[in-house]
Design a protein around this motif. Structure first.
Motif, PDB file in Angstrom:
ATOM      1  N   GLY A   1       0.818  -1.201   0.000  1.00 52.77           N
ATOM      2  CA  GLY A   1       0.000   0.000   0.000  1.00 52.77           C
ATOM      3  C   GLY A   1       0.851   1.250   0.000  1.00 52.77           C
ATOM      4  O   GLY A   1       0.671   2.132  -0.816  1.00 52.77           O
ATOM      5  N   ALA A   2       1.800   1.344   0.917  1.00 54.99           N
ATOM      6  CA  ALA A   2       2.702   2.495   0.996  1.00 54.99           C
ATOM      7  C   ALA A   2       4.049   2.029   1.517  1.00 54.99           C
ATOM      8  O   ALA A   2       4.122   1.233   2.448  1.00 54.99           O
ATOM      9  N   GLN A   3       5.089   2.541   0.900  1.00 62.99           N
ATOM     10  CA  GLN A   3       6.446   2.257   1.354  1.00 62.99           C
ATOM     11  C   GLN A   3       6.729   3.074   2.622  1.00 62.99           C
ATOM     12  O   GLN A   3       6.004   4.008   2.947  1.00 62.99           O
ATOM     13  N   PRO A   4       7.800   2.747   3.348  1.00 64.47           N
ATOM     14  CA  PRO A   4       8.100   3.467   4.598  1.00 64.47           C
ATOM     15  C   PRO A   4       8.193   4.981   4.391  1.00 64.47           C
ATOM     16  O   PRO A   4       8.834   5.458   3.464  1.00 64.47           O
ATOM     17  N   HIS A   5       7.501   5.686   5.281  1.00 64.28           N
ATOM     18  CA  HIS A   5       7.454   7.139   5.233  1.00 64.28           C
ATOM     19  C   HIS A   5       6.970   7.647   6.584  1.00 64.28           C
ATOM     20  O   HIS A   5       6.599   6.872   7.453  1.00 64.28           O
ATOM     21  N   LEU A   6       6.964   8.947   6.725  1.00 64.49           N
ATOM     22  CA  LEU A   6       6.360   9.583   7.895  1.00 64.49           C
ATOM     23  C   LEU A   6       5.719  10.879   7.456  1.00 64.49           C
ATOM     24  O   LEU A   6       5.989  11.389   6.373  1.00 64.49           O
TER      25      LEU A   6
ATOM     26  N   PRO B   1      -4.403  17.276  10.674  1.00 68.79           N
ATOM     27  CA  PRO B   1      -5.164  18.157   9.815  1.00 68.79           C
ATOM     28  C   PRO B   1      -4.929  17.797   8.353  1.00 68.79           C
ATOM     29  O   PRO B   1      -3.922  17.191   7.997  1.00 68.79           O
ATOM     30  N   GLY B   2      -5.882  18.188   7.527  1.00 71.23           N
ATOM     31  CA  GLY B   2      -5.849  17.822   6.123  1.00 71.23           C
ATOM     32  C   GLY B   2      -4.690  18.434   5.372  1.00 71.23           C
ATOM     33  O   GLY B   2      -4.245  19.543   5.657  1.00 71.23           O
ATOM     34  N   VAL B   3      -4.199  17.673   4.425  1.00 73.38           N
ATOM     35  CA  VAL B   3      -3.168  18.090   3.488  1.00 73.38           C
ATOM     36  C   VAL B   3      -3.719  17.738   2.109  1.00 73.38           C
ATOM     37  O   VAL B   3      -4.356  16.698   1.950  1.00 73.38           O
ATOM     38  N   GLN B   4      -3.492  18.577   1.120  1.00 70.17           N
ATOM     39  CA  GLN B   4      -3.921  18.245  -0.235  1.00 70.17           C
ATOM     40  C   GLN B   4      -3.282  16.910  -0.637  1.00 70.17           C
ATOM     41  O   GLN B   4      -2.066  16.816  -0.705  1.00 70.17           O
ATOM     42  N   ARG B   5      -4.102  15.883  -0.845  1.00 70.95           N
ATOM     43  CA  ARG B   5      -3.557  14.550  -1.112  1.00 70.95           C
ATOM     44  C   ARG B   5      -3.991  13.957  -2.450  1.00 70.95           C
ATOM     45  O   ARG B   5      -3.383  13.012  -2.924  1.00 70.95           O
ATOM     46  N   PHE B   6      -5.048  14.467  -3.064  1.00 70.37           N
ATOM     47  CA  PHE B   6      -5.545  13.838  -4.280  1.00 70.37           C
ATOM     48  C   PHE B   6      -4.483  13.829  -5.382  1.00 70.37           C
ATOM     49  O   PHE B   6      -4.347  12.851  -6.108  1.00 70.37           O
TER      50      PHE B   6
ATOM     51  N   GLN C   1       7.673  15.802  -1.617  1.00 73.06           N
ATOM     52  CA  GLN C   1       7.491  15.265  -0.266  1.00 73.06           C
ATOM     53  C   GLN C   1       6.927  16.308   0.702  1.00 73.06           C
ATOM     54  O   GLN C   1       6.030  16.005   1.487  1.00 73.06           O
ATOM     55  N   ASP C   2       7.425  17.530   0.653  1.00 70.15           N
ATOM     56  CA  ASP C   2       6.921  18.569   1.554  1.00 70.15           C
ATOM     57  C   ASP C   2       5.487  18.956   1.213  1.00 70.15           C
ATOM     58  O   ASP C   2       4.658  19.132   2.111  1.00 70.15           O
ATOM     59  N   ARG C   3       5.177  19.099  -0.077  1.00 67.87           N
ATOM     60  CA  ARG C   3       3.822  19.501  -0.490  1.00 67.87           C
ATOM     61  C   ARG C   3       2.771  18.530   0.043  1.00 67.87           C
ATOM     62  O   ARG C   3       1.714  18.936   0.501  1.00 67.87           O
ATOM     63  N   TYR C   4       3.061  17.226  -0.032  1.00 68.13           N
ATOM     64  CA  TYR C   4       2.086  16.221   0.382  1.00 68.13           C
ATOM     65  C   TYR C   4       2.342  15.670   1.783  1.00 68.13           C
ATOM     66  O   TYR C   4       1.630  14.769   2.226  1.00 68.13           O
ATOM     67  N   ASP C   5       3.335  16.199   2.492  1.00 68.97           N
ATOM     68  CA  ASP C   5       3.692  15.751   3.835  1.00 68.97           C
ATOM     69  C   ASP C   5       3.890  14.234   3.885  1.00 68.97           C
ATOM     70  O   ASP C   5       3.411  13.544   4.780  1.00 68.97           O
ATOM     71  N   VAL C   6       4.612  13.731   2.902  1.00 67.51           N
ATOM     72  CA  VAL C   6       4.978  12.317   2.844  1.00 67.51           C
ATOM     73  C   VAL C   6       6.493  12.291   2.656  1.00 67.51           C
ATOM     74  O   VAL C   6       6.995  12.629   1.589  1.00 67.51           O
ATOM     75  N   HIS C   7       7.195  11.891   3.712  1.00 68.56           N
ATOM     76  CA  HIS C   7       8.655  11.926   3.718  1.00 68.56           C
ATOM     77  C   HIS C   7       9.167  10.480   3.763  1.00 68.56           C
ATOM     78  O   HIS C   7       8.977   9.792   4.763  1.00 68.56           O
ATOM     79  N   PHE C   8       9.794  10.053   2.675  1.00 69.39           N
ATOM     80  CA  PHE C   8      10.170   8.662   2.487  1.00 69.39           C
ATOM     81  C   PHE C   8      11.408   8.280   3.287  1.00 69.39           C
ATOM     82  O   PHE C   8      12.306   9.087   3.489  1.00 69.39           O
ATOM     83  N   LEU C   9      11.432   7.014   3.731  1.00 71.05           N
ATOM     84  CA  LEU C   9      12.495   6.473   4.567  1.00 71.05           C
ATOM     85  C   LEU C   9      12.869   5.079   4.077  1.00 71.05           C
ATOM     86  O   LEU C   9      12.093   4.428   3.367  1.00 71.05           O
ATOM     87  N   ASP C  10      14.007   4.599   4.517  1.00 66.53           N
ATOM     88  CA  ASP C  10      14.386   3.205   4.312  1.00 66.53           C
ATOM     89  C   ASP C  10      14.087   2.440   5.591  1.00 66.53           C
ATOM     90  O   ASP C  10      14.221   2.980   6.689  1.00 66.53           O
TER      91      ASP C  10
END
Length: 171
Positions: free
Chosen positions: A56-61, A119-124, A147-156
């Motif tokens: 579904g989703a790779q590691p992120h925060l 709180p909501g972040v533009q995700r569509f 990553q910053d725009r969608y607040d999804v910061h990828f990790l290993d």
């Protein structure tokens, strides 16, 4: 989705027929329910169906938002920090900002998840990018600049690689 931003004090109703459907080549699909511009930034919500064993989703925060998952059907495997947790039908999982996580359907079972971020972040736009990547129309690296725009910061995560593949990646 055709609705626009809601006036203060009004309710947002998204009819099933109006939710944007993004099919995935694996047989799974996103249903885009409510984005932050429609909820006054209160939340963003989607529904995600995954076939048995699908990622579904790779590691992120998320640095700004909490994310919640309600398992409508099946079971999902989650990375939570450095541990793996299976979450089944009827379970709710809330992930606070800053906690590394990932998820996918467990082997042998698909899953149907209601997912929200508050709180909501533009995700569509992010989910549309994921669909293009899944269909081979774009590369996974295209997510790095947003990553910053969608607040999804990828990790290993070696823990996640072992859980999903039985071994760490060869990189």
């Amino acid at each position: 989705m055709t609705s626009s931003s809601q006036p203060a004090g009004s309710a947002l109703l998204v009819r099933d027929r109006d939710a944007e459907f993004l099919g995935l080549p694996s047989g799974g699909a996103f249903r885009l329910l409510a984005d932050s511009d429609e909820t006054g930034a209160a939340l963003s919500a989607n529904r995600l169906a995954l076939v048995a064993g699908a990622d579904g989703a790779q590691p992120h925060l998320h640095r700004l938002s909490s994310e919640f998952f309600y398992v409508l059907d099946g079971a999902a495997e989650f990375l939570l920090g450095d541990r793996i947790q299976v979450v089944g039908k009827g379970d709710v999982l809330v992930i606070p900002p800053g906690l590394p996580h990932a998820f996918g359907a467990v082997q042998g079972s698909g899953t149907d998840l209601l997912v929200g971020i508050t709180p909501g972040v533009q995700r569509f736009g992010y989910f549309r990018m994921l669909q293009r990547i899944a269909e081979g129309q774009d590369s996974p690296e295209s997510l790095l600049p947003v990553q910053d725009r969608y607040d999804v910061h990828f990790l290993d995560s070696v823990t996640w690689q072992i859980a999903r593949n039985g071994r760490p990646s060869a990189e």
